[in-house]
Scaffold this active site. Structure first.
Site, PDB file in Angstrom:
ATOM      1  N   ARG A 127       0.826  -1.212   0.000  1.00 50.74           N
ATOM      2  CA  ARG A 127       0.000   0.000   0.000  1.00 50.74           C
ATOM      3  C   ARG A 127       0.861   1.262   0.000  1.00 50.74           C
ATOM      4  O   ARG A 127       0.541   2.255  -0.675  1.00 50.74           O
ATOM      5  CB  ARG A 127      -0.933  -0.003   1.217  1.00 50.74           C
ATOM      6  CG  ARG A 127      -1.903   1.157   1.264  1.00 50.74           C
ATOM      7  CD  ARG A 127      -2.814   1.039   2.465  1.00 50.74           C
ATOM      8  NE  ARG A 127      -3.755  -0.058   2.320  1.00 50.74           N
ATOM      9  CZ  ARG A 127      -4.947   0.056   1.735  1.00 50.74           C
ATOM     10  NH1 ARG A 127      -5.325   1.219   1.238  1.00 50.74           N
ATOM     11  NH2 ARG A 127      -5.746  -0.969   1.651  1.00 50.74           N
ATOM     12  N   TYR A 156      -0.097 -13.431   0.327  1.00 52.96           N
ATOM     13  CA  TYR A 156       0.568 -13.338  -0.978  1.00 52.96           C
ATOM     14  C   TYR A 156       1.871 -12.560  -0.824  1.00 52.96           C
ATOM     15  O   TYR A 156       2.053 -11.804   0.133  1.00 52.96           O
ATOM     16  CB  TYR A 156      -0.338 -12.682  -2.022  1.00 52.96           C
ATOM     17  CG  TYR A 156      -0.998 -11.390  -1.598  1.00 52.96           C
ATOM     18  CD1 TYR A 156      -0.336 -10.167  -1.710  1.00 52.96           C
ATOM     19  CD2 TYR A 156      -2.294 -11.388  -1.088  1.00 52.96           C
ATOM     20  CE1 TYR A 156      -0.945  -8.984  -1.332  1.00 52.96           C
ATOM     21  CE2 TYR A 156      -2.908 -10.218  -0.701  1.00 52.96           C
ATOM     22  CZ  TYR A 156      -2.235  -9.014  -0.823  1.00 52.96           C
ATOM     23  OH  TYR A 156      -2.848  -7.838  -0.434  1.00 52.96           O
ATOM     24  N   ASP A 173     -14.207   5.145  -0.196  1.00 56.28           N
ATOM     25  CA  ASP A 173     -14.827   4.634   1.020  1.00 56.28           C
ATOM     26  C   ASP A 173     -15.826   5.614   1.620  1.00 56.28           C
ATOM     27  O   ASP A 173     -16.700   5.211   2.393  1.00 56.28           O
ATOM     28  CB  ASP A 173     -13.760   4.310   2.066  1.00 56.28           C
ATOM     29  CG  ASP A 173     -13.046   2.999   1.798  1.00 56.28           C
ATOM     30  OD1 ASP A 173     -13.535   2.222   0.948  1.00 56.28           O
ATOM     31  OD2 ASP A 173     -12.010   2.738   2.434  1.00 56.28           O
TER      32      ASP A 173
END
Length: 391
Positions: free
Chosen positions: A104, A208, A290
């Site tokens: 991120r 992952y 969001d």
């Protein structure tokens, strides 16, 4: 309508805010991003960018930056949590645009560089106390008492959006009785670039590789009755996560044995906003990401939906003859798609945690489907991953 010279203020310097800032600045708008933190930073965590999100980054001129910062996924494997046995493998290696694993912080960094390159001004330490939509133009007030106004105010300020509350009031979210831990551990280079979903009754774990296999991202979800605060900044004892998954396979337990720092947050369902914008005499306000449609993390679409919002909002404003027409077109284009995505993520939350006969039947169906109709499990999401909002 021409965006040249239009004054735009974006609340929030996350994925949504930085992406829309670049998209509008590329079309000539004068964009300022207000971020409450003292620096643009992110809690260390990974995320997935599917082809629909990657298409937006390419259209924003950031495709090469994404390729350099991310790891391209080859497959997604669904596994039985306790045994580690493979249930089914979804091959995503040939998907147009690709599926990407990215830290991120690296995504935020490339978006920030892109915004600055386009001429966006970033102002830090700007915690917004209130938004006023009663005047001729939208006006904001920060916690230090300063105020400002603009032609267009964009709320990309997340779950607890000040602008969403000003548009339609506050709505109490629903606690799903699920909590999630996030952690990063070192990973040996050479690991296959695949996502693994380890499923068990009442809990699952997704993992992952990141940064070329140097790190492994872990997201672990458990059902529980006790309420946990919503947010990404709550530290937890790693032993709590290890105990919650002690019945999982040696592979998973081996990962968790390496976890030292872990973050915990409660998962809440928020309704998709019914009203995304407000018009004023000389300006307008609009929400995205969001702030408009928070989603649970079970379809890995939070960042991708924010990227899509950014492109569609800028495109609608640039191709319609007025703010009113552009914002109406934006809401009409985005609301149904985002609502469908949120609903699909809610469904995945249930499917990952099945128990009893339903679990056995579902896993058998996935195994048979992989033999009888390879690719069918992934194809049912073509409506999501194959739609390119920039086309």
């Amino acid at each position: 309508m021409s965006l040249i010279g239009q004054s735009v203020t974006v609340l929030g310097g996350g994925v949504a805010g930085l992406a829309v800032a670049r998209a509008l600045a590329m079309r000539g708008a004068q964009v300022v991003v207000l971020e409450q933190a003292d620096a643009i930073r992110e809690v260390g965590a990974g995320l997935q960018i599917s082809p629909n999100g990657a298409a937006v980054l390419r259209a924003l001129g950031l495709g090469d930056a994404l390729a350099a910062a991310s790891t391209r996924a080859l497959a997604v494997e669904l596994r039985d949590g306790p045994s580690g046995d493979l249930v089914t493998r979804l091959d995503v290696s040939g998907a147009a645009g690709g599926y990407h694993f990215v830290h991120r912080a690296d995504l935020i960094a490339l978006l920030l560089d892109g915004a600055r390159e386009a001429g966006v001004e970033l102002r830090l330490l700007q915690k917004i106390a209130s938004v006023d939509l009663a005047g001729a133009r939208p006006r904001w007030h920060n916690a230090q008492g300063a105020t400002g106004e603009c032609d267009l105010l964009i709320g990309a300020d997340g779950l607890h959006s000040t602008l969403r509350a000003a548009l339609s009031g506050k709505v109490a979210p629903f606690f799903t009785h699920q909590v999630a831990w996030r952690a990063l551990i070192p990973e040996a280079p050479g690991v296959e670039n695949r996502a693994e979903v380890h499923m068990a009754p009442g809990r699952h774990l997704v993992s992952y590789p990141l940064r070329g296999g140097a790190l492994r991202n872990i997201v672990a979800v458990e059902e529980r009755r006790a309420w946990v605060e919503e947010g990404w900044t709550i530290r937890d004892d790693s032993m709590d996560m290890k105990l919650a998954f002690e019945g999982f396979s040696p592979r998973v337990r081996g990962w968790l044995d390496q976890v030292e720092d872990v973050w915990l947050w409660g998962l809440f369902r928020h309704p998709v906003a019914k009203q995304w914008f407000a018009l004023q005499d000389e300006g307008a306000a609009v929400i995205m990401g969001d702030a408009a449609h928070p989603t649970l993390p079970f379809l890995a679409q939070g960042a991708c939906m924010a990227l899509e919002d950014a492109w569609v909002l800028a495109d609608c404003l640039a191709t319609h003859d007025s703010l009113a027409a552009g914002l109406a077109a934006y809401q009409a284009a985005r609301l149904p798609r985002c609502a469908r995505t949120v609903a699909a993520a809610n469904t995945n939350a249930r499917l990952y945690h099945l128990s009893g006969p339903a679990r056995g039947i579902a896993h058998l169906g996935l195994r048979l489907g992989a033999v009888v109709a390879p690719g069918a499990a992934l194809k049912r999401f073509d409506w999501l991953y194959k739609q390119d909002v920039t086309a």
